[in-house]
Design a protein around this motif. Structure first.
Motif, PDB file in Angstrom:
ATOM      1  N   LEU A   5      -6.314  25.443  68.280  1.00 56.29           N
ATOM      2  CA  LEU A   5      -6.977  24.162  68.061  1.00 56.29           C
ATOM      3  C   LEU A   5      -5.984  23.011  67.927  1.00 56.29           C
ATOM      4  O   LEU A   5      -6.338  21.871  68.192  1.00 56.29           O
ATOM      5  CB  LEU A   5      -7.869  24.234  66.818  1.00 56.29           C
ATOM      6  CG  LEU A   5      -9.122  25.076  66.970  1.00 56.29           C
ATOM      7  CD1 LEU A   5      -9.847  25.187  65.632  1.00 56.29           C
ATOM      8  CD2 LEU A   5     -10.048  24.505  68.032  1.00 56.29           C
ATOM      9  N   VAL A   6      -4.763  23.295  67.547  1.00 59.00           N
ATOM     10  CA  VAL A   6      -3.763  22.228  67.428  1.00 59.00           C
ATOM     11  C   VAL A   6      -3.500  21.606  68.793  1.00 59.00           C
ATOM     12  O   VAL A   6      -3.438  20.388  68.932  1.00 59.00           O
ATOM     13  CB  VAL A   6      -2.463  22.755  66.787  1.00 59.00           C
ATOM     14  CG1 VAL A   6      -1.368  21.706  66.824  1.00 59.00           C
ATOM     15  CG2 VAL A   6      -2.731  23.221  65.370  1.00 59.00           C
ATOM     16  N   THR A  41     -16.960  20.655  64.569  1.00 64.32           N
ATOM     17  CA  THR A  41     -18.193  19.887  64.649  1.00 64.32           C
ATOM     18  C   THR A  41     -18.679  19.921  66.088  1.00 64.32           C
ATOM     19  O   THR A  41     -17.905  19.610  67.010  1.00 64.32           O
ATOM     20  CB  THR A  41     -17.954  18.420  64.229  1.00 64.32           C
ATOM     21  OG1 THR A  41     -17.410  18.399  62.919  1.00 64.32           O
ATOM     22  CG2 THR A  41     -19.238  17.619  64.276  1.00 64.32           C
ATOM     23  N   GLU A  42     -19.934  20.282  66.278  1.00 63.36           N
ATOM     24  CA  GLU A  42     -20.514  20.251  67.618  1.00 63.36           C
ATOM     25  C   GLU A  42     -20.816  18.793  67.922  1.00 63.36           C
ATOM     26  O   GLU A  42     -21.451  18.101  67.145  1.00 63.36           O
ATOM     27  CB  GLU A  42     -21.790  21.101  67.657  1.00 63.36           C
ATOM     28  CG  GLU A  42     -22.232  21.491  69.055  1.00 63.36           C
ATOM     29  CD  GLU A  42     -22.892  20.370  69.807  1.00 63.36           C
ATOM     30  OE1 GLU A  42     -22.633  20.236  71.015  1.00 63.36           O
ATOM     31  OE2 GLU A  42     -23.655  19.608  69.201  1.00 63.36           O
ATOM     32  N   ARG A  43     -20.338  18.296  69.058  1.00 62.40           N
ATOM     33  CA  ARG A  43     -20.432  16.863  69.313  1.00 62.40           C
ATOM     34  C   ARG A  43     -21.420  16.449  70.372  1.00 62.40           C
ATOM     35  O   ARG A  43     -21.642  15.258  70.558  1.00 62.40           O
ATOM     36  CB  ARG A  43     -19.052  16.307  69.622  1.00 62.40           C
ATOM     37  CG  ARG A  43     -18.436  16.881  70.878  1.00 62.40           C
ATOM     38  CD  ARG A  43     -17.043  16.422  71.076  1.00 62.40           C
ATOM     39  NE  ARG A  43     -17.043  15.076  71.633  1.00 62.40           N
ATOM     40  CZ  ARG A  43     -15.979  14.432  72.018  1.00 62.40           C
ATOM     41  NH1 ARG A  43     -14.801  14.982  71.895  1.00 62.40           N
ATOM     42  NH2 ARG A  43     -16.055  13.238  72.513  1.00 62.40           N
ATOM     43  N   THR A  44     -22.036  17.373  71.106  1.00 60.93           N
ATOM     44  CA  THR A  44     -22.919  16.968  72.195  1.00 60.93           C
ATOM     45  C   THR A  44     -24.375  16.880  71.783  1.00 60.93           C
ATOM     46  O   THR A  44     -25.121  16.087  72.347  1.00 60.93           O
ATOM     47  CB  THR A  44     -22.827  17.948  73.376  1.00 60.93           C
ATOM     48  OG1 THR A  44     -23.236  19.237  72.926  1.00 60.93           O
ATOM     49  CG2 THR A  44     -21.424  18.010  73.941  1.00 60.93           C
ATOM     50  N   GLY A  45     -24.809  17.720  70.847  1.00 62.23           N
ATOM     51  CA  GLY A  45     -26.215  17.764  70.466  1.00 62.23           C
ATOM     52  C   GLY A  45     -27.089  18.457  71.490  1.00 62.23           C
ATOM     53  O   GLY A  45     -28.308  18.401  71.399  1.00 62.23           O
ATOM     54  N   LEU A  46     -26.460  19.100  72.459  1.00 64.86           N
ATOM     55  CA  LEU A  46     -27.207  19.784  73.515  1.00 64.86           C
ATOM     56  C   LEU A  46     -27.421  21.255  73.156  1.00 64.86           C
ATOM     57  O   LEU A  46     -26.769  21.785  72.260  1.00 64.86           O
ATOM     58  CB  LEU A  46     -26.438  19.695  74.833  1.00 64.86           C
ATOM     59  CG  LEU A  46     -26.111  18.286  75.334  1.00 64.86           C
ATOM     60  CD1 LEU A  46     -25.189  18.368  76.554  1.00 64.86           C
ATOM     61  CD2 LEU A  46     -27.385  17.542  75.678  1.00 64.86           C
ATOM     62  N   ARG A  55     -12.225  17.681  63.955  1.00 67.48           N
ATOM     63  CA  ARG A  55     -12.105  16.271  63.607  1.00 67.48           C
ATOM     64  C   ARG A  55     -10.784  15.967  62.904  1.00 67.48           C
ATOM     65  O   ARG A  55     -10.192  14.901  63.106  1.00 67.48           O
ATOM     66  CB  ARG A  55     -13.296  15.868  62.727  1.00 67.48           C
ATOM     67  CG  ARG A  55     -13.497  14.399  62.574  1.00 67.48           C
ATOM     68  CD  ARG A  55     -13.861  13.738  63.888  1.00 67.48           C
ATOM     69  NE  ARG A  55     -12.826  12.745  64.150  1.00 67.48           N
ATOM     70  CZ  ARG A  55     -12.497  12.260  65.336  1.00 67.48           C
ATOM     71  NH1 ARG A  55     -13.122  12.636  66.408  1.00 67.48           N
ATOM     72  NH2 ARG A  55     -11.545  11.385  65.476  1.00 67.48           N
ATOM     73  N   GLY A  56     -10.290  16.871  62.062  1.00 68.52           N
ATOM     74  CA  GLY A  56      -9.036  16.635  61.348  1.00 68.52           C
ATOM     75  C   GLY A  56      -7.863  16.460  62.288  1.00 68.52           C
ATOM     76  O   GLY A  56      -7.050  15.548  62.127  1.00 68.52           O
ATOM     77  N   ILE A  57      -7.759  17.322  63.278  1.00 68.55           N
ATOM     78  CA  ILE A  57      -6.657  17.228  64.241  1.00 68.55           C
ATOM     79  C   ILE A  57      -6.797  15.962  65.076  1.00 68.55           C
ATOM     80  O   ILE A  57      -5.815  15.252  65.314  1.00 68.55           O
ATOM     81  CB  ILE A  57      -6.596  18.482  65.131  1.00 68.55           C
ATOM     82  CG1 ILE A  57      -6.219  19.699  64.271  1.00 68.55           C
ATOM     83  CG2 ILE A  57      -5.606  18.300  66.276  1.00 68.55           C
ATOM     84  CD1 ILE A  57      -6.335  21.021  64.978  1.00 68.55           C
ATOM     85  N   LEU A  58      -8.012  15.637  65.474  1.00 65.76           N
ATOM     86  CA  LEU A  58      -8.220  14.418  66.259  1.00 65.76           C
ATOM     87  C   LEU A  58      -7.879  13.174  65.446  1.00 65.76           C
ATOM     88  O   LEU A  58      -7.316  12.213  65.980  1.00 65.76           O
ATOM     89  CB  LEU A  58      -9.651  14.355  66.776  1.00 65.76           C
ATOM     90  CG  LEU A  58      -9.991  15.382  67.845  1.00 65.76           C
ATOM     91  CD1 LEU A  58     -11.474  15.340  68.176  1.00 65.76           C
ATOM     92  CD2 LEU A  58      -9.160  15.165  69.098  1.00 65.76           C
ATOM     93  N   THR A  59      -8.168  13.189  64.160  1.00 69.99           N
ATOM     94  CA  THR A  59      -7.821  12.053  63.297  1.00 69.99           C
ATOM     95  C   THR A  59      -6.312  11.868  63.223  1.00 69.99           C
ATOM     96  O   THR A  59      -5.808  10.750  63.326  1.00 69.99           O
ATOM     97  CB  THR A  59      -8.412  12.252  61.889  1.00 69.99           C
ATOM     98  OG1 THR A  59      -9.838  12.310  61.998  1.00 69.99           O
ATOM     99  CG2 THR A  59      -8.017  11.128  60.954  1.00 69.99           C
ATOM    100  N   GLN A  63      -4.241   8.607  64.536  1.00 67.86           N
ATOM    101  CA  GLN A  63      -3.318   7.861  63.687  1.00 67.86           C
ATOM    102  C   GLN A  63      -1.937   7.779  64.332  1.00 67.86           C
ATOM    103  O   GLN A  63      -1.292   6.728  64.295  1.00 67.86           O
ATOM    104  CB  GLN A  63      -3.229   8.497  62.306  1.00 67.86           C
ATOM    105  CG  GLN A  63      -4.492   8.339  61.498  1.00 67.86           C
ATOM    106  CD  GLN A  63      -4.489   9.163  60.226  1.00 67.86           C
ATOM    107  OE1 GLN A  63      -3.641  10.024  60.020  1.00 67.86           O
ATOM    108  NE2 GLN A  63      -5.460   8.907  59.364  1.00 67.86           N
ATOM    109  N   TYR A  64      -1.492   8.857  64.910  1.00 71.82           N
ATOM    110  CA  TYR A  64      -0.200   8.873  65.595  1.00 71.82           C
ATOM    111  C   TYR A  64      -0.203   7.879  66.756  1.00 71.82           C
ATOM    112  O   TYR A  64       0.747   7.105  66.929  1.00 71.82           O
ATOM    113  CB  TYR A  64       0.104  10.285  66.095  1.00 71.82           C
ATOM    114  CG  TYR A  64       1.397  10.394  66.842  1.00 71.82           C
ATOM    115  CD1 TYR A  64       2.616  10.311  66.180  1.00 71.82           C
ATOM    116  CD2 TYR A  64       1.406  10.568  68.223  1.00 71.82           C
ATOM    117  CE1 TYR A  64       3.810  10.402  66.862  1.00 71.82           C
ATOM    118  CE2 TYR A  64       2.599  10.662  68.919  1.00 71.82           C
ATOM    119  CZ  TYR A  64       3.796  10.575  68.239  1.00 71.82           C
ATOM    120  OH  TYR A  64       4.968  10.655  68.932  1.00 71.82           O
ATOM    121  N   ALA A  65      -1.276   7.870  67.522  1.00 67.39           N
ATOM    122  CA  ALA A  65      -1.377   6.938  68.648  1.00 67.39           C
ATOM    123  C   ALA A  65      -1.368   5.492  68.156  1.00 67.39           C
ATOM    124  O   ALA A  65      -0.731   4.630  68.777  1.00 67.39           O
ATOM    125  CB  ALA A  65      -2.641   7.216  69.447  1.00 67.39           C
TER     126      ALA A  65
END
Length: 71
Positions: A5-6, A41-46, A55-59, A63-65
Motif C-alpha cells: 500500500l505504500v 476506504t472504498e471510494r467509488t460507491g459502486l 487515506r493516510g498514505i495519500l495524505t 503534504q509532500y507535494a
C-alpha cells in the motif's frame, strides 16, 4: 498486502490478483477486512469495479507535494 500500500495506496481486487497472486475472492475478502478495520476506504460507491484507497498514505503524499510546490 499491507507493505504494497505504500507504493500503491489506491488498489482494486484485480490489482491484488495480478500483482500479488491472490485469487479473486481472497482479494475481495482482504479488501473487505481492511475496510472494516478502517485501513482502507472504498471510494467509488459502486457494486462492481470498486476502488479502495489508504487515506493516510495519500495524505502524506499530498503534504509532500505541497511542500515541493512551496520551494
Amino acid at each position: 498486502m499491507l507493505p504494497h500500500l505504500v507504493s500503491h495506496p489506491v488498489v482494486n481486487a484485480r490489482f491484488l490478483s495480478d500483482h500479488l497472486g491472490m485469487a479473486g475472492q481472497t482479494a475481495q475478502n482482504a479488501l473487505n477486512q481492511l475496510t472494516e478495520a478502517g485501513v482502507l476506504t472504498e471510494r467509488t460507491g459502486l457494486r462492481r469495479n470498486r476502488v479502495w484507497e489508504h487515506r493516510g498514505i495519500l495524505t502524506v503524499l499530498d503534504q509532500y507535494a505541497q511542500n515541493l510546490l512551496r520551494r
